[in-house]
Design a protein around this motif. Structure first.
Motif, short mmCIF file in Angstrom:
data_model
loop_
_atom_site.label_atom_id
_atom_site.label_comp_id
_atom_site.label_asym_id
_atom_site.label_seq_id
_atom_site.Cartn_x
_atom_site.Cartn_y
_atom_site.Cartn_z
N ILE A 1 -32.73 -66.75 20.40
CA ILE A 1 -34.08 -66.21 20.23
C ILE A 1 -34.50 -65.62 21.56
CG2 ILE A 1 -36.49 -66.74 19.70
CD1 ILE A 1 -35.43 -69.18 18.11
N GLU A 2 -34.80 -64.33 21.54
CA GLU A 2 -35.22 -63.66 22.77
C GLU A 2 -36.54 -64.27 23.23
OE1 GLU A 2 -35.87 -59.16 24.50
OE2 GLU A 2 -35.57 -59.44 22.37
N ASP A 3 -36.58 -64.68 24.48
CA ASP A 3 -37.77 -65.31 25.06
C ASP A 3 -38.27 -66.47 24.21
OD1 ASP A 3 -37.78 -63.57 27.24
OD2 ASP A 3 -39.03 -62.10 26.20
N GLY A 4 -37.34 -67.26 23.66
CA GLY A 4 -37.71 -68.40 22.82
C GLY A 4 -38.58 -69.40 23.56
N TYR A 5 -38.34 -69.56 24.85
CA TYR A 5 -39.15 -70.48 25.64
C TYR A 5 -40.62 -70.05 25.66
CZ TYR A 5 -39.54 -67.08 29.37
OH TYR A 5 -39.84 -65.95 30.08
N ALA A 6 -40.86 -68.73 25.72
CA ALA A 6 -42.24 -68.22 25.76
C ALA A 6 -42.95 -68.51 24.45
CB ALA A 6 -42.24 -66.73 26.08
N ASP A 7 -42.23 -68.37 23.34
CA ASP A 7 -42.81 -68.68 22.04
C ASP A 7 -43.17 -70.16 21.97
OD1 ASP A 7 -43.34 -68.03 19.12
OD2 ASP A 7 -41.82 -69.60 18.93
N SER B 1 -43.83 -62.14 15.71
CA SER B 1 -42.51 -62.38 15.13
C SER B 1 -41.49 -62.60 16.24
CB SER B 1 -42.09 -61.22 14.24
OG SER B 1 -42.01 -60.04 14.98
N LEU B 2 -40.52 -63.42 15.93
CA LEU B 2 -39.47 -63.72 16.89
C LEU B 2 -38.38 -62.67 16.80
CD1 LEU B 2 -39.15 -67.56 16.37
CD2 LEU B 2 -40.34 -66.35 18.20
N ASN B 3 -37.81 -62.33 17.94
CA ASN B 3 -36.69 -61.41 17.98
C ASN B 3 -35.42 -62.23 18.15
OD1 ASN B 3 -35.63 -58.74 17.95
ND2 ASN B 3 -35.29 -58.88 20.14
N TYR B 4 -34.60 -62.24 17.09
CA TYR B 4 -33.35 -62.97 17.13
C TYR B 4 -32.25 -62.04 17.64
CZ TYR B 4 -35.86 -66.18 14.11
OH TYR B 4 -36.78 -67.05 13.60
N VAL B 5 -31.36 -62.60 18.42
CA VAL B 5 -30.20 -61.87 18.93
C VAL B 5 -28.96 -62.63 18.49
CG1 VAL B 5 -29.02 -61.05 21.00
CG2 VAL B 5 -31.52 -61.04 20.91
N VAL B 6 -28.02 -61.91 17.91
CA VAL B 6 -26.77 -62.51 17.47
C VAL B 6 -25.63 -61.78 18.17
CG1 VAL B 6 -25.32 -63.11 15.50
CG2 VAL B 6 -27.81 -63.00 15.22
N ILE B 7 -24.82 -62.53 18.89
CA ILE B 7 -23.68 -61.96 19.61
C ILE B 7 -22.42 -62.37 18.85
CG2 ILE B 7 -22.42 -61.88 21.80
CD1 ILE B 7 -25.15 -62.90 23.07
N VAL B 8 -21.71 -61.38 18.34
CA VAL B 8 -20.50 -61.63 17.56
C VAL B 8 -19.32 -61.12 18.37
CG1 VAL B 8 -19.29 -61.20 15.39
CG2 VAL B 8 -21.80 -61.32 15.42
N SER B 9 -18.40 -62.03 18.70
CA SER B 9 -17.19 -61.64 19.43
C SER B 9 -16.05 -61.50 18.44
CB SER B 9 -16.83 -62.73 20.47
OG SER B 9 -17.86 -62.88 21.40
N LEU B 10 -15.33 -60.39 18.55
CA LEU B 10 -14.24 -60.07 17.64
C LEU B 10 -13.00 -59.68 18.43
CD1 LEU B 10 -16.36 -57.68 15.40
CD2 LEU B 10 -15.69 -60.01 14.80
N THR B 11 -11.86 -59.88 17.82
CA THR B 11 -10.61 -59.42 18.41
C THR B 11 -9.89 -58.53 17.41
OG1 THR B 11 -10.35 -61.31 19.86
CG2 THR B 11 -8.35 -60.12 19.30
N ALA B 12 -9.58 -57.31 17.83
CA ALA B 12 -8.84 -56.38 16.98
C ALA B 12 -7.42 -56.91 16.79
CB ALA B 12 -8.80 -55.00 17.62
N LEU B 13 -6.97 -56.90 15.55
CA LEU B 13 -5.64 -57.38 15.21
C LEU B 13 -4.64 -56.22 15.18
CD1 LEU B 13 -6.70 -59.88 12.43
CD2 LEU B 13 -6.01 -60.40 14.78
N PRO B 14 -3.36 -56.51 15.23
CA PRO B 14 -2.36 -55.43 15.19
C PRO B 14 -2.52 -54.50 13.98
CG PRO B 14 -1.32 -57.45 15.89
CD PRO B 14 -2.74 -57.82 15.49
N SER B 15 -2.99 -55.04 12.84
CA SER B 15 -3.19 -54.20 11.66
C SER B 15 -4.22 -53.09 11.93
CB SER B 15 -3.62 -55.03 10.46
OG SER B 15 -4.79 -55.79 10.76
N TRP B 16 -5.21 -53.36 12.76
CA TRP B 16 -6.21 -52.35 13.15
C TRP B 16 -5.62 -51.39 14.17
CZ3 TRP B 16 -10.68 -50.49 11.52
CH2 TRP B 16 -11.48 -49.75 12.39
N LEU B 17 -4.94 -51.94 15.13
CA LEU B 17 -4.39 -51.11 16.21
C LEU B 17 -3.30 -50.17 15.72
CD1 LEU B 17 -4.30 -53.88 18.94
CD2 LEU B 17 -6.05 -52.11 18.60
N ARG B 18 -2.61 -50.54 14.63
CA ARG B 18 -1.58 -49.67 14.06
C ARG B 18 -2.18 -48.47 13.33
NH1 ARG B 18 1.33 -54.59 13.14
NH2 ARG B 18 0.29 -54.87 11.14
#
Length: 117
Positions: free
Chosen positions: A101-107, A5-22
Motif C-alpha cells: 500500500i503506497e504510503d500505508g503508514y500515512a493512512d 482511496s488507497l493506492n495499492y502497488v503489486v510487484i510481480v517478478s517473472l522469469t522468461a523461459l526458453p519457450s519464450w526466448l525461442r
C-alpha cells in the motif's frame, strides 16, 4: 474512517523461459498483442509498467509493476493473465508477487488520529 482511496502497488517478478526466448520477436509481439494487451485494456483501473531486469539481476528477467485502487480488478486481471499462454504454455515462470500500500503508514496515522482525537 478515511474517505481517501488507497493506492495499492503489486510487484510481480517473472522469469522468461526458453519457450519464450525461442520465439521470434515478431511472435512475441503477437502474443502480447493478442493476449496481454486485451487483458490490460479490459482493466484500465490497473496501471501497468513493464520493466526489463535481466541485464541487472539474476533473480528475474522481468518485473510487472501494477498500481490500482481496486484489488478486485487486479485479481481479475491476474486471473486473465494466468489463463493466457504466458503461463499456460508456459512462456514465463512466476517468481514472486509482492503487494503493498503506497504510503500505508500515512493512512494508518490519519485513521488513528481520527479515533484518538
Amino acid at each position: 474512517m478515511s474517505n481517501r482511496s488507497l493506492n495499492y502497488v503489486v510487484i510481480v517478478s517473472l522469469t522468461a523461459l526458453p519457450s519464450w526466448l525461442r520465439l521470434s520477436r515478431t511472435a512475441r509481439a503477437d502474443v502480447i498483442a493478442t493476449e496481454v494487451e486485451p487483458a490490460m485494456a479490459a482493466h484500465p483501473e490497473c496501471r501497468i509498467r513493464w520493466i526489463d531486469a535481466e541485464s541487472l539481476t539474476a533473480l528475474c528477467s522481468d518485473v510487472m509493476l501494477v498500481e490500482t485502487t481496486d484489488l478486485r480488478n487486479w485479481n481479475h486481471l491476474w486471473e486473465r493473465l494466468r489463463d493466457s499462454s504466458l503461463f499456460a504454455e508456459p512462456y514465463f515462470e512466476l517468481v514472486s508477487i509482492v503487494p503493498g500500500i503506497e504510503d500505508g503508514y500515512a493512512d494508518y496515522e490519519a485513521e488513528a488520529a481520527l479515533h484518538h482525537a
